[in-house]
Design a protein around this motif. Sequence first.
Motif: not given
Length: 301
Positions: A178-181, A126-130, A58-59
């Motif tokens: 969590s991966s939920k936004v 990606a969400i979990r990484f962030l 990701l950027d």
Amino acid sequence: MLRLVCRTMVCSALMVALLLSASSCARAQGAKQPEVPDGVTYEPGVTYCKVGDIELKLDLARPTKVIEPRPCILMIHGGGWRGGDRSAHSDATVKLADQGYVAATVSYRFAQVAPFPAQVEDVKAAIRFLRANATKYGLDPNKIGAVGFSAGAHLSMLLGTMDKEDGLEGNGGNLDQSSKVQAVVAFFGPTDLAADDYPEAVVFMIDDLVGAKGADGLAMKKKASPITYVSKGDAPTLIFHGTKDRLVPWNQATKMADALDKHGVPGRVELLVGADHGWGGIEIIRTLEQTMKFFDEHLKK
């Protein structure tokens, strides 16, 4: 309450899709990185997970000086789950960072490399990484949104509706997160992949995505549909769709509206009368402004 708004199209259709694809091609051929203003830190090519021999990247752009954690937005490109490039949105991440957001644009595996659920597993990773790196990047792990275009909108809506219990987290690391936004904006994305009114070319892309046809394919299409997972407490959702969309029928948006409304999920569906699969001019400016207002409302307050 979920609201439905209709607007008359006043500018050329397909401009957004052309701009996005042109940007992707230009970046892929070595175009310059986005101009980064003072006060913004831009980090391209961050590896967020590795699947086999594939490094997924990701950027990321963020305010350089952070007094308190900032909300985050993940941008997901379109391309029929078969193409596109995260760099199409690199400029946007920098502009978002200049407005006080942490923003990232993400790559994910394409259908010809790995069929569904690879794509949603990747964006979930990606969400979990962030979230796992919230302190490093100065972001608020409780205030993450997703915005996508076409196939990217489909993936964004899955991030807003799916829960860990749905069993499609994958093995992309940081599984304790969590991966939920918490907010979603979707531009002309499919919501029910099992519908029977897609044009033939799109049916081919969906079949290719799920990697099956017939009864098995139908079951996988339902499993891959955001509308399947809508439940109380899902992310507030803003959907933009054109009434002359030649790829994704506009009733995909209203079907999703009905499902969200049934479960008390707040949001809005806006139909652009006469717009195709993308738009430009005044309307793209206006819809992007509405996008920012929606994220400000649900992530900044």
